[in-house]
Enzyme design. Structure first.
Site: not given
Lengths: 549, 220
Positions: B79, B87-89
């Protein structure tokens, strides 16, 4: 915005009206044309609509709000809930009443949680230790002001510190029924950031993982004096409602808040037989297609065909087509060669192979017949040439339609210029003759009409490209040719120089021609529209929604 | 005082006072709206022992719009972009709530390292690696931690100097024997690594990849 809109005395806002006006009208359409000829320029705006028009209504924002309220009251009556709860339920279910009723009857709790009305079963503790959750049976919110009431506020020894801005001087706080308490200033900034920056009308509580949604009255309170943002919020609600209704469309023109209702074009299948060009009540120029976003008015051709045509025009494959049609391959090394002049004795730049451009055979075999080829009919070369001419013919066919289409497109782009020029001409006319301002308006009318007809003509070429060969297509092209010729003649008259001596006869000619052009345009549009209704048009390709042969 | 400034100042101060979480937030320049956060790699993960730095930019409408974060330390994680640190959040996007703080967001990043979500990847190649062979993925992630985040080496042996000699094959999570095999065909070593990495030439996936296809890719 008209606030004096009347709802009580008619049922015009019944948006799921199934009446099909198109069929009712066919018989009387031709009578109206006869009237039109005598009636100078006026297009009949009576209650009857023409076969190429669709019945539609323009609703101002208030009227849509009224429709929303009807749905809300309906649901609120059935479920016995507060109207704000009903509103959130409907918004959650994209205003699909049937599905809402079904789901709600099935599981009230699950729907309520998903719609942001009730907290989930294991309700998380409010992050703030101050002012515990105060639940109420109806949807609402807690508003407290320490200075006024001591009841919901924390003990005086411990001043309220907003967990967002860490400000302990803020006295006024707000929370949804979940009890997550924040200062009014933070709520206000949060709500307006959601509404203005994100264009979001589904505003959840600020607490982490809290899914409760702010009802309208809470938003109103949080925004306090910010009426602009409040108005924007209401517009967002209306836009959401409109986008959920297949029979409604929001006017796409900038800053216009009108909605158009067009039940006749609500289904996809309807779009194969009608071209729903509509306009909202704000202005006659707010014209758009109810079925697609391709062009404001692509009559007479239906959305699917217009879309296919534009796709084709945009496609790069035509480049490949050009190469195919204008070049040949060296029969030895297969390099692509374009002949840009000179004689038929070709020498490949790459492999130095010498051949004849006409028969594609080797040059050496030409013997004494040097620069004229008499071996044309030999089989091998015939085959090669046939394949080439086929693709050339298809390209030429496409270009023939494309050039005419593009030509009218170009004219439309120059229409602003034409209007300016005409304006000037009209002034000159007034100076050169005894005509008054009102009497020279015929020029403007003529330009109006020529611009409108060029729009029609433009799209007829896209239609003709896809029409299957046959009598129907010939009739279509006859109508097209007549209109094209009439428009060209009118354009010529508009452009002709002003000579004071012949101004009166010019006026007569322009007026007559305008009426004629108008009539040709009517015929073109009407015949095509009727053809769609009768299922007369056959395509040379597969068109979405039409049966394949 | 500006609400945003007051809030950020308090958040920085709170973080300084908190000695237990081992999370620090420092100023990058004079502005309190451009910060650098750092936290320890969580225990029991390939990131253990490393220290991870995060670039933090506080937007104008903070805390009503989410803070912008990006890893400065290179991380091998499905991620996190292995190239840019993006960042993939969810909480950095739609799930942001104004009550979240810089500290709680950094803690969320820490727990993201504990629980990768390869089905919603930021870095598709890393995610593929994770899905193919978790073991091999963890080995590579550990190696990256060692190289970039100052983590301990395999079995806790020694620490490789930052910027020291890097093993390109281990960096890409590949097997040395495989790289040698294709290098022996006369291809450039870095090209072989690049192609094998892109094709996810790891674990069980190797059986799905024909040697000819690898060569085809190498010839492109």
């Amino acid at each position: 915005m008209s606030s004096d809109y009347e709802f009580s005395d008619n049922d015009d806002f019944e948006y799921n009206d199934d009446e099909d006006m198109l069929d009712d009208d066919e018989g009387s359409a031709s009578d109206m044309e006869m009237d039109n000829i005598n009636d100078d320029f006026k297009i009949d705006k009576g209650p009857k609509i023409k076969v190429y028009e669709v019945e539609h209504d323009s609703l101002p924002q208030d009227a849509v709000v009224y429709l929303m309220r009807q749905d809300i009251e309906h649901i609120s009556g059935i479920f016995g809930v507060d109207s704000e709860v009903a509103s959130l339920l409907l918004r959650h279910m994209n205003w699909n009443k049937e599905r809402l009723i079904e789901k709600y009857m099935d599981n009230v709790n699950a729907v309520s949680v998903a719609a942001g009305i009730a907290p989930p079963e294991r309700s998380p503790e409010p992050s703030s230790s101050h002012g515990g959750p105060r639940r109420s049976s109806r949807l609402g919110f807690t508003k407290s002001s320490k200075s006024k009431s001591a009841e919901p506020s924390p003990p005086a020894s411990e001043p309220f510190v907003c967990p967002i801005c860490f400000d302990d001087t803020q006295q006024k706080t707000l929370s949804l029924t979940c009890g997550h308490l924040y200062c009014t200033a933070c709520w206000s900034t949060y709500v307006s950031s959601k509404v203005r920056t994100e264009g979001e009308s589904w505003i959840t509580c600020m607490a982490e993982n809290c899914t409760l949604v702010a009802p309208d009255s809470f938003v109103r309170t949080a925004l306090a004096d910010d009426t602009q943002t409040w108005a924007r919020f209401q517009e967002l609600l209306v836009r959401h409602f409109v986008s959920c209704m297949p029979s409604l469309k929001y006017c796409p023109y900038p800053s216009c808040t009108n909605t158009v209702s067009c039940p006749g074009a609500a289904s996809k299948s309807a779009l194969t037989s009608i071209v729903p060009t509509v306009h909202c009540g704000a202005s006659d120029t707010h014209v758009f297609c109810f079925g697609c976003a391709i062009d404001t008015d692509h009559r007479p051709v239906i959305c699917a065909v217009a879309k296919m045509w534009l796709q084709k025009c945009r496609d790069d494959s035509e480049t490949a087509n050009w190469i195919k049609s204008n070049t040949k391959e060296c029969s030895k090394c297969q390099s692509t060669i374009e002949k840009n002049g000179g004689c038929n004795h070709m020498t490949c730049k790459k492999c130095k192979y010498e051949f004849c451009w006409v028969c594609m055979g080797p040059w050496s075999e030409h013997g004494t017949a040097w620069y004229s080829c008499n071996r044309y009919d030999e089989k091998a070369s015939v085959d090669a040439r046939d394949a080439q001419s086929r693709s050339r013919a298809s390209l030429e066919r496409y270009l023939q339609y494309y050039n005419r289409w593009a030509n009218h497109e170009q004219s439309a782009r120059l229409s602003a210029e034409l209007y300016a020029k005409t304006e000037q001409k009209m002034e000159e006319m007034q100076l050169a003759s005894a005509l008054s301002w009102i009497e020279v308006q015929f020029m403007r009318k003529a330009v109006d009409e020529s611009v409108r007809c060029r729009g029609t003509l433009k799209w007829t070429y896209s239609m003709a490209y896809y029409l299957e060969k046959g009598n129907e297509k010939e009739l279509f092209e006859d109508n097209q040719r007549d209109l094209e010729r009439a428009v060209e003649e009118l354009s010529e008259l508009i452009e002709s120089p002003i000579d004071p001596e012949v101004i009166m006869s010019l006026r007569q000619k322009v007026t007559d021609k305008t009426v004629y052009v108008q009539k040709r345009n009517e015929i073109m549009l009407e015949d095509t529209a009727r053809g769609f209704l009768d299922g007369r048009w056959k395509w040379n390709v597969d068109v979405e929604g039409f049966e394949k042969d | 005082m500006d609400a945003r400034l007051r809030r950020v100042n308090k958040e920085i101060a709170d973080c300084k006072n908190d000695k237990t979480s081992h999370i620090s937030i420092d100023l990058v320049d004079n502005s309190p709206f451009h910060l650098r956060g750092s936290f320890d790699g969580p225990e029991g993960t390939p990131y253990e022992g490393g220290r991870f730095e995060v670039d933090i930019v506080i937007p104008e409408s903070y805390p009503f719009q989410p803070v912008k974060m990006r890893f400065l330390t290179r991380v091998y994680h499905p991620n996190v972009s292995s190239a840019s640190g993006a960042i993939c959040l969810d909480i950095l996007k739609d799930a942001w709530s104004p009550v979240l703080t810089l500290k709680s967001t950094l803690i969320s990043l820490q727990s993201l390292l504990c629980s990768p979500e390869p089905r919603d990847p930021q870095d598709a190649e890393v995610a593929k690696h994770y899905m193919t062979s978790k073991e091999s993925f963890e080995e590579t992630a550990r190696y990256w931690t060692q190289i970039y985040a100052g983590g301990p080496g395999k079995d806790g042996k020694g620490v490789v100097q930052k910027g020291g000699a890097k093993d390109e094959i281990a960096m890409a999570g590949l097997n040395k024997a495989h790289v040698d095999q294709f290098e022996a065909l006369g291809f450039d070593r870095s090209k072989v690594i690049d192609v094998l990495r892109r094709m996810n030439y790891r674990g069980a996936n190797i059986a799905n990849i024909n040697d000819d296809r690898v060569v085809e890719e190498l010839l492109k």
